[in-house]
Design an enzyme around this catalytic site. Structure first.
Site, mmCIF file in Angstrom:
data_model
loop_
_atom_site.group_PDB
_atom_site.id
_atom_site.type_symbol
_atom_site.label_atom_id
_atom_site.label_comp_id
_atom_site.label_asym_id
_atom_site.label_seq_id
_atom_site.Cartn_x
_atom_site.Cartn_y
_atom_site.Cartn_z
ATOM 1 N N ASN A 209 0.842 -1.193 0.000
ATOM 2 C CA ASN A 209 0.000 0.000 0.000
ATOM 3 C C ASN A 209 0.880 1.247 0.000
ATOM 4 O O ASN A 209 2.103 1.152 -0.076
ATOM 5 C CB ASN A 209 -0.949 -0.013 1.208
ATOM 6 C CG ASN A 209 -0.195 -0.196 2.504
ATOM 7 O OD1 ASN A 209 0.595 0.640 2.904
ATOM 8 N ND2 ASN A 209 -0.434 -1.323 3.175
ATOM 9 N N LYS A 288 8.881 -16.821 -10.615
ATOM 10 C CA LYS A 288 8.090 -15.760 -11.217
ATOM 11 C C LYS A 288 6.899 -16.356 -11.957
ATOM 12 O O LYS A 288 7.041 -17.302 -12.749
ATOM 13 C CB LYS A 288 8.953 -14.962 -12.189
ATOM 14 C CG LYS A 288 8.192 -13.850 -12.903
ATOM 15 C CD LYS A 288 9.079 -13.111 -13.887
ATOM 16 C CE LYS A 288 8.288 -12.065 -14.656
ATOM 17 N NZ LYS A 288 9.109 -11.362 -15.656
ATOM 18 N N PHE A 322 -4.850 3.337 14.424
ATOM 19 C CA PHE A 322 -5.165 4.359 13.433
ATOM 20 C C PHE A 322 -6.196 3.814 12.446
ATOM 21 O O PHE A 322 -6.088 2.671 12.003
ATOM 22 C CB PHE A 322 -3.901 4.767 12.668
ATOM 23 C CG PHE A 322 -3.013 5.696 13.435
ATOM 24 C CD1 PHE A 322 -2.972 7.050 13.137
ATOM 25 C CD2 PHE A 322 -2.229 5.229 14.475
ATOM 26 C CE1 PHE A 322 -2.164 7.912 13.853
ATOM 27 C CE2 PHE A 322 -1.422 6.084 15.200
ATOM 28 C CZ PHE A 322 -1.382 7.427 14.889
ATOM 29 N N LYS A 336 -14.703 0.078 14.403
ATOM 30 C CA LYS A 336 -13.445 -0.623 14.667
ATOM 31 C C LYS A 336 -13.168 -0.695 16.162
ATOM 32 O O LYS A 336 -12.721 -1.717 16.685
ATOM 33 C CB LYS A 336 -12.300 0.087 13.951
ATOM 34 C CG LYS A 336 -10.948 -0.577 14.131
ATOM 35 C CD LYS A 336 -9.863 0.125 13.335
ATOM 36 C CE LYS A 336 -9.956 -0.184 11.859
ATOM 37 N NZ LYS A 336 -8.760 0.288 11.102
#
Length: 377
Positions: A209, A288, A322, A336
């Site tokens: 991310n 791969k 967070f 949450k």
């Protein structure tokens, strides 16, 4: 806060150098042990004898003028300083500090320093706003150097603008705040996670991310500055982690879980600033994955929710999480909080005829921070 502290005062060549005498006197009156280094340019504005008299110690001018043969002066001064204050700080010394130059006693000592540094700039407004000076200040700030901003007023060049040295009392106050801050978390153990996790698809591809880790780095640095013993568990990050903390690398969500759980019992405060992947590939290829067909389907499985796991294990720790959301911030953050074993308790008393006044106490299993503001209800 300054009593018994060894403060190294660096004085550079600007008209505001006369204020260094007042600053030195204020620091000594506050109980600090003040050692002074002057640049050659500074001696054009104020004499070493003045600062020697006020500090009650010899003033250092020349890197090669070793007063004590048993030590190397600039290293010894750097090693024993609890704090270094550079006031006034010219554009020249700021540039040297930012670029690692060491061509005189002061810049050489600064390069060897490990103590906190406070810089109080003083210069012409156009110099202060020059892109090179701005960039140098930003570089130093990113390394943890603290600045006491110059004031606005009559400058020696005739301008009435920003650039005059902050008042000595303001610089002393900044030093006091720094030492006061350094005691807030003394004796505490703080565990911070930072950055994004990496979930491998194959040896050359992974899922991750946008997290840079800078939030976690800043929190770890702040905790360190407050006197805490800090462990920083870092995933994929950008930039340099803060010095003076224990750094643990954990690339994947599973590795971060293991690293955090292993250290959780000893922690007093845990700040989960890392952006941990919610899902990982069901199976990672050891080679791969070759291109075949127009589409590709990936099977993902859920990772362990580290925050929820810590919430279940929590005994005495203060746990901070967070919530990164793109909308309905409070709704999702509260959800949450509730899903991850939030514990809310309160008590009420009343003041009647001398009894205790009404008070409410709210405690949380952990706290969610959404868009930089805390939710704990």
């Amino acid at each position: 806060m300054l009593k018994g502290k060894t403060i190294l005062l660096g004085v550079t060549g600007g008209i505001a150098a006369y204020k260094a005498a007042i600053l030195c006197s204020r620091l000594v009156q506050a109980g600090a042990n003040v050692r002074v280094i002057m640049t050659q340019s500074a001696t054009k504005f104020i004499t070493p004898l003045t600062l020697q008299t006020l500090s009650r110690h010899p003033v250092y001018l020349d890197t090669f003028d070793e007063k004590d043969p048993s030590v190397v002066a600039h290293i010894d001064l750097a090693d024993h300083a609890d704090l270094i204050i550079v006031a006034p700080a010219t554009a020249n010394i700021i540039g040297k500090m930012a670029n690692g130059l060491a061509d005189d006693m002061l810049s050489t000592t600064l390069l060897a320093a490990t103590s906190p540094i406070i810089v109080a700039p003083a210069m012409n407004v156009h110099m202060y706003e020059h892109p090179a000076v701005v960039a140098n200040i930003q570089t130093l700030a990113s390394r943890g150097v603290r600045f006491v901003e110059p004031g606005t007023g009559q400058l020696a060049c005739g301008y009435v603008a920003k650039g005059r040295l902050a008042e000595p009392e303001d610089i002393v106050a900044a030093a006091e705040r720094l030492f006061r801050q350094g005691e807030l978390l003394a004796g505490r153990r703080v565990l911070v996670t930072a950055g994004g996790t990496v979930e491998r698809l194959d040896p050359v591809r992974f899922l991750t991310n946008d997290s840079s880790g800078r939030m976690g780095f800043a929190i770890a640095e702040a905790a360190r500055n407050m006197g805490a013993e800090v462990v920083l568990v870092a995933g994929r990050t950008e930039g340099m982690p803060p010095a003076g903390v224990e750094l643990v690398h954990a690339r994947s969500a599973a590795e971060m879980l293991d690293a955090v759980v292993a250290r959780f019992d000893e922690a007093d405060i845990v700040v989960k600033a890392a952006a941990v992947a919610d899902y990982r590939p069901a199976a990672a290829s050891d080679r791969k994955i070759k291109k075949s067909g127009d589409t590709m389907t990936l099977e993902l499985v859920k990772t362990t929710d580290i925050l929820q796991e810590l919430g279940a294990r929590k005994t005495r720790q203060f746990l901070v999480g967070f919530a990164a959301e793109t909308g309905d911030i409070e709704k999702y953050a509260m959800d949450k909080l509730q899903r991850k074993i939030a514990i809310l308790s309160w008590r009420t008393t009343s003041r009647r005829k001398g009894r205790a006044s009404t008070s409410i106490r709210i405690s949380c299993k952990f706290m969610i921070v959404a868009d930089s503001w805390p939710i704990c209800r």
